[in-house]
Design a protein around this motif. Structure first.
Motif, PDB file in Angstrom:
ATOM      1  N   PRO A  54       0.889  -1.183   0.159  1.00  0.00           N
ATOM      2  CA  PRO A  54      -0.130   0.033  -0.110  1.00  0.00           C
ATOM      3  C   PRO A  54       0.877   1.232   0.235  1.00  0.00           C
ATOM      4  O   PRO A  54       0.450   2.203  -0.411  1.00  0.00           O
ATOM      5  CB  PRO A  54      -0.693  -0.321   1.496  1.00  0.00           C
ATOM      6  CG  PRO A  54      -0.911  -1.572   1.500  1.00  0.00           C
ATOM      7  CD  PRO A  54       0.536  -2.156   1.075  1.00  0.00           C
ATOM      8  N   GLU A  55       2.142   1.184   0.438  1.00  0.00           N
ATOM      9  CA  GLU A  55       2.894   2.648   0.587  1.00  0.00           C
ATOM     10  C   GLU A  55       3.597   2.574  -0.809  1.00  0.00           C
ATOM     11  O   GLU A  55       3.684   3.904  -1.216  1.00  0.00           O
ATOM     12  CB  GLU A  55       4.036   2.272   1.773  1.00  0.00           C
ATOM     13  CG  GLU A  55       4.846   3.209   1.576  1.00  0.00           C
ATOM     14  CD  GLU A  55       4.387   4.657   2.142  1.00  0.00           C
ATOM     15  OE1 GLU A  55       5.058   5.934   2.064  1.00  0.00           O
ATOM     16  OE2 GLU A  55       3.265   4.759   2.647  1.00  0.00           O
ATOM     17  N   ARG A 110       0.978   4.245  -2.784  1.00  0.00           N
ATOM     18  CA  ARG A 110       0.747   5.675  -2.297  1.00  0.00           C
ATOM     19  C   ARG A 110       1.902   6.676  -3.055  1.00  0.00           C
ATOM     20  O   ARG A 110       1.541   7.326  -3.613  1.00  0.00           O
ATOM     21  CB  ARG A 110       0.811   6.030  -0.922  1.00  0.00           C
ATOM     22  CG  ARG A 110       0.255   7.151  -0.134  1.00  0.00           C
ATOM     23  CD  ARG A 110       0.219   7.388   1.055  1.00  0.00           C
ATOM     24  NE  ARG A 110       1.845   7.283   1.535  1.00  0.00           N
ATOM     25  CZ  ARG A 110       2.764   8.241   1.360  1.00  0.00           C
ATOM     26  NH1 ARG A 110       2.321   9.437   0.753  1.00  0.00           N
ATOM     27  NH2 ARG A 110       3.898   8.052   1.747  1.00  0.00           N
ATOM     28  N   TYR A 119       3.869  -0.165  -8.701  1.00  0.00           N
ATOM     29  CA  TYR A 119       4.974   0.107  -7.937  1.00  0.00           C
ATOM     30  C   TYR A 119       6.049   0.648  -8.569  1.00  0.00           C
ATOM     31  O   TYR A 119       7.058   1.411  -7.715  1.00  0.00           O
ATOM     32  CB  TYR A 119       5.391  -1.086  -7.308  1.00  0.00           C
ATOM     33  CG  TYR A 119       3.996  -2.133  -6.687  1.00  0.00           C
ATOM     34  CD1 TYR A 119       2.925  -1.068  -6.239  1.00  0.00           C
ATOM     35  CD2 TYR A 119       4.217  -3.438  -6.356  1.00  0.00           C
ATOM     36  CE1 TYR A 119       1.790  -1.907  -5.510  1.00  0.00           C
ATOM     37  CE2 TYR A 119       2.981  -4.239  -5.760  1.00  0.00           C
ATOM     38  CZ  TYR A 119       1.889  -3.168  -5.400  1.00  0.00           C
ATOM     39  OH  TYR A 119       0.816  -3.825  -4.865  1.00  0.00           O
ATOM     40  N   ASP A 162      -3.787   8.346  -1.165  1.00  0.00           N
ATOM     41  CA  ASP A 162      -4.375   7.744   0.049  1.00  0.00           C
ATOM     42  C   ASP A 162      -5.545   6.631  -0.301  1.00  0.00           C
ATOM     43  O   ASP A 162      -5.281   5.546   0.195  1.00  0.00           O
ATOM     44  CB  ASP A 162      -4.898   8.720   1.211  1.00  0.00           C
ATOM     45  CG  ASP A 162      -3.763   9.374   1.733  1.00  0.00           C
ATOM     46  OD1 ASP A 162      -2.520   8.853   1.549  1.00  0.00           O
ATOM     47  OD2 ASP A 162      -4.010  10.444   2.270  1.00  0.00           O
ATOM     48  N   SER A 207      -3.921   4.090  -2.027  1.00  0.00           N
ATOM     49  CA  SER A 207      -3.340   2.937  -1.339  1.00  0.00           C
ATOM     50  C   SER A 207      -4.333   1.936  -0.445  1.00  0.00           C
ATOM     51  O   SER A 207      -4.165   0.867  -0.339  1.00  0.00           O
ATOM     52  CB  SER A 207      -2.686   3.709  -0.206  1.00  0.00           C
ATOM     53  OG  SER A 207      -2.032   2.823   0.852  1.00  0.00           O
TER      54      SER A 207
END
Length: 216
Positions: free
Chosen positions: A92-93, A96, A141, A193, A196
């Motif tokens: 998730p990071e 984001r 990613y 956000d 994410s």
């Protein structure tokens, strides 16, 4: 003047082929392999096959047995718990960070990949689903520009890929529902956000499916 194009070393090509075979479920958990058998299967020599196996064993995608055979490790509940913990922290990071840097053409490419996922789900094409799903995640990613986090995520996908193939075989692709549409909608809205959160839910759902294969 002619420009010389560097040729990719054979061992790198073979490593990439075997890695994708693991990622996209061509080997199932617990399936035994041999160096000679693998070399024959992918039509290569013993040396590049051995090197690919050595690297993938070091990465945890393969395991060496006492009789010198190699296998794709079976997933355990403990390993899945650890994979979930790290994936839910790292991916998730990555999503984001990536979402904050995406351009319109990048989002368009991610939407194209998501359309391939949807098509594979509708047609029941497991191999295409697994590949398109992987491509979507790691295309996203890539834009995070966080190579260490990407490496961690890639290593975990190698460990869980064969189990995802088991899921598709047991439940069928029509049972799969991803959260990529929510993610791309959030990308269009410029909300990292929300991207994410959508990817976190996507990962959580996939892990839950794998856990069902362990419980049954």
């Amino acid at each position: 003047m002619n420009r010389m194009v560097a040729k990719r070393p054979e061992h790198e090509t073979i490593y990439g082929r075997v890695k994708e075979m693991i990622l996209f479920g061509e080997f199932v958990p617990g399936q035994p392999l041999t160096i000679h058998g693998l070399a024959e299967k992918i039509d290569t020599g013993i040396t590049p096959a051995r090197e690919a196996i050595r690297r993938l064993t070091a990465e945890g995608a393969l395991a060496t047995l006492e009789n010198r055979r190699i296998e794709v490790p079976a997933m355990t509940a403990d390993h899945l718990d650890q994979i979930e913990l790290v994936r839910m922290t790292v991916e998730p990071e990555l999503a984001r960070l990536a979402a904050a840097k995406l351009k319109a053409e990048d989002i368009q490419e991610l939407e194209r990949l998501d359309s391939l996922i949807n098509e594979a789900i509708m047609t029941g094409d497991v191999r295409s689903y697994l590949e398109a799903n992987y491509r979507f995640h790691f295309a996203l990613y890539h834009y995070a520009d966080a190579t260490l986090l990407q490496a961690v995520a890639a290593g975990l996908w190698l460990r869980v890929g064969p189990s995802l193939r088991v899921i598709c075989g047991r439940f069928g692709t029509d049972k799969l529902v991803d959260h990529h549409r929510e993610a791309t909608t959030a990308m269009r809205a410029g909300d990292p956000d929300a991207v994410s959160r959508a990817m976190a839910e996507d990962i959580r759902q996939g892990i839950a499916f794998v856990r069902q294969t362990l419980d049954n």
